[in-house]
Design a protein around this motif. Structure first.
Motif, short mmCIF file in Angstrom:
data_model
loop_
_atom_site.label_atom_id
_atom_site.label_comp_id
_atom_site.label_asym_id
_atom_site.label_seq_id
_atom_site.Cartn_x
_atom_site.Cartn_y
_atom_site.Cartn_z
N HIS B 152 0.99 -1.19 -0.10
CA HIS B 152 0.07 -0.09 -0.04
C HIS B 152 0.72 1.40 0.13
CE1 HIS B 152 0.19 -1.87 4.12
NE2 HIS B 152 0.59 -0.56 4.40
N TRP B 153 2.02 1.25 0.66
CA TRP B 153 3.00 2.43 0.50
C TRP B 153 3.62 2.53 -0.96
CZ3 TRP B 153 1.87 5.43 3.87
CH2 TRP B 153 1.63 5.09 5.18
N VAL B 154 3.16 1.70 -1.97
CA VAL B 154 3.51 2.20 -3.20
C VAL B 154 2.08 2.73 -3.73
CG1 VAL B 154 3.86 1.06 -5.66
CG2 VAL B 154 5.08 0.27 -3.70
N VAL B 155 1.23 2.38 -3.51
CA VAL B 155 -0.08 2.88 -4.07
C VAL B 155 -0.45 4.43 -3.47
CG1 VAL B 155 -2.70 2.71 -4.32
CG2 VAL B 155 -1.05 0.76 -4.56
N ILE B 156 -0.22 4.62 -2.12
CA ILE B 156 -0.43 5.86 -1.66
C ILE B 156 -0.08 6.93 -1.91
CG2 ILE B 156 -0.23 7.07 0.73
CD1 ILE B 156 -1.22 4.38 1.92
#
Lengths: 178, 175
Positions: B152-156
Motif C-alpha cells: 500500500h505504500w506504493v499505491v498511496i
C-alpha cells in the motif's frame, strides 16, 4: 486561492483536510472506547429511521424483515453521528450568518421554475432511487467515498466511479442549459 | 451511552466542517456533476488524502484494524449506478441532506423523506436481491493494493500525486 471567501466559507481543501483528521481521530476513538472500530458513514441510518417509523404501525413486520434484523433498528453510533451533522451545520450556519431559508435551490429554479411541488417530487423520487442504490451498494459517498477510498478499498474505487459516472450523465441531461 | 455520545460529538464537528466548506449546497453538488465547480471534490479528496496516510500508518502500527466493504460486483455496480442517478436529481447525498435542512434549505426535507422511503423499499426487496444481484460475484473485503499484490505504500504516493495533479488542474481551470 483564499483561506476564506467573502461569505465566510472556508477553503475547501483546508476544511476537507480537517475532515481527514477527524476521520483518523474517530477511528482511534471508536477503537479505544467502543466494541468495534467505526469508519464514517451515513446511509444505514436511513434504514434504521425507516424501521423505527414502520415500528410505530407494524412492529411484527419489522421484526420479521431480514434486512432490518441484519442492520438492527436502534439508535447506534452512526444514528447519533447523522444527528450531530444536523446540529453542527445548524450552529455553524446560524453563527456565521449563512443560514438562509430556501424553498427551491437556484440551479433547480433556473431549469424547472419556482414550483415547490416539482422540487418535492424530484427530491422524493431521486432520494428513493439513490437510497435504494446506496443500500444495494452497501454505502454512500461517506462510507464508500470517504471511508472506502481512505482505506484504498477496491469497492470504494468502483462505487465512486459508478456514483460520479451515473451522476454526471444524468445531471448533464437533467439540467441541460435551456 | 458512550458510543452514542462519541457519535454525536463526531457528527457535530463533521457537520460544522461540511457547512464551513459549503458542501451542503444542492448547487455545489450538481455543479460538481456538471464540471462547473469542484468544491465538493476538493473537500472530499483532501479528507481522503489526509485520512489515508493516517489510517494506514495506524493500521501498520497495529493500533487499528481496517474495515473494507465487500466488493460485491452486482451490488456495487448496479447500486452505485442507481445511487448516482438519484443523487443527480435529488442534489444531496445521505450525509449532506440533513445538514442542508439545518442550513435553512428546508426543501432538503423532501430528499430525506425520499431516502427513508428508498430504505424501506430496499428492506422489502432484500430477500429477492440476496438471491439474484447480490449472488452474482463477490470479490470479498479486499483493498486495491491487495488485489494488485503490491504494497500500500506504493499505491498511496501514486494516489496522492494523482490527486494533487487533479487539484492543480482544478485551480488552473478555476473550477
Amino acid at each position: 486561492m483564499k483561506w476564506r471567501t467573502e461569505d465566510g466559507a472556508w477553503n475547501p481543501y483546508f476544511a476537507g483536510a480537517l475532515v481527514g483528521v477527524l476521520a483518523i481521530a474517530s477511528v482511534l476513538a471508536t477503537t479505544a472506547w467502543t466494541p468495534k472500530t467505526m469508519f464514517l458513514g451515513a446511509s444505514t441510518t436511513f434504514v434504521r429511521a425507516a424501521g423505527m417509523l414502520e415500528n410505530t404501525v407494524a412492529p411484527e413486520h419489522v421484526a420479521a424483515n431480514a434486512y432490518y434484523t441484519k442492520e438492527k433498528v436502534k439508535f447506534d453510533w452512526q444514528f447519533l453521528f447523522v444527528t450531530g451533522i444536523f446540529i453542527g451545520a445548524l450552529v455553524s450556519s446560524l453563527t456565521s450568518g449563512s443560514f438562509k431559508l430556501e424553498s427551491v435551490p437556484p440551479t433547480w429554479e433556473a431549469r424547472f421554475g419556482k414550483s415547490i411541488g416539482k422540487r418535492a417530487l424530484g427530491a422524493v423520487a431521486g432520494g428513493a432511487v439513490a437510497m435504494f442504490g446506496a443500500r444495494l451498494a452497501d454505502g454512500c459517498p461517506s462510507g464508500h467515498g470517504l471511508s472506502g477510498l481512505m482505506q484504498l478499498s477496491l469497492s470504494g474505487f468502483v462505487a465512486m466511479a459508478m456514483f460520479f459516472g451515473a451522476g454526471m450523465l444524468v445531471a448533464r441531461f437533467f439540467y441541460k442549459e435551456s | 451511552m458512550g458510543e452514542q455520545l462519541l457519535g454525536l460529538v463526531t457528527g457535530i464537528i463533521f457537520g460544522l466542517l461540511l457547512q464551513k466548506g459549503r458542501v451542503l449546497r444542492f448547487d455545489k453538488q450538481v455543479a460538481a456533476m456538471r464540471f462547473k465547480d469542484m468544491t465538493i471534490l476538493k473537500f472530499m479528496m483532501s479528507a481522503i488524502l489526509v485520512g489515508m496516510v493516517g489510517v494506514y500508518a495506524l493500521s501498520d502500527l497495529g493500533v487499528i484494524t481496517l474495515n473494507h466493504k465487500a466488493m460485491n460486483l452486482g451490488g456495487v455496480v448496479i447500486g452505485g449506478l442507481l445511487f448516482g442517478a438519484g443523487w443527480a436529481v435529488m442534489g444531496y447525498c445521505p450525509g449532506t441532506s440533513v445538514g442542508a435542512v439545518a442550513e435553512g434549505r428546508w426543501h432538503a426535507i423532501f430528499a430525506v423523506a425520499g431516502m427513508i422511503i428508498g430504505a424501506a423499499l430496499y428492506a422489502e426487496a432484500y430477500p429477492l436481491l440476496l438471491n439474484t444481484v447480490l449472488a452474482w460475484k463477490d470479490f470479498g473485503k479486499i483493498s486495491l493494493p491487495e488485489s494488485l499484490h503490491i504494497s500500500h505504500w506504493v499505491v498511496i504516493p501514486v494516489f496522492c500525486a494523482g490527486t494533487l495533479g487533479l487539484f492543480a488542474w482544478f485551480e488552473k481551470k478555476q473550477l
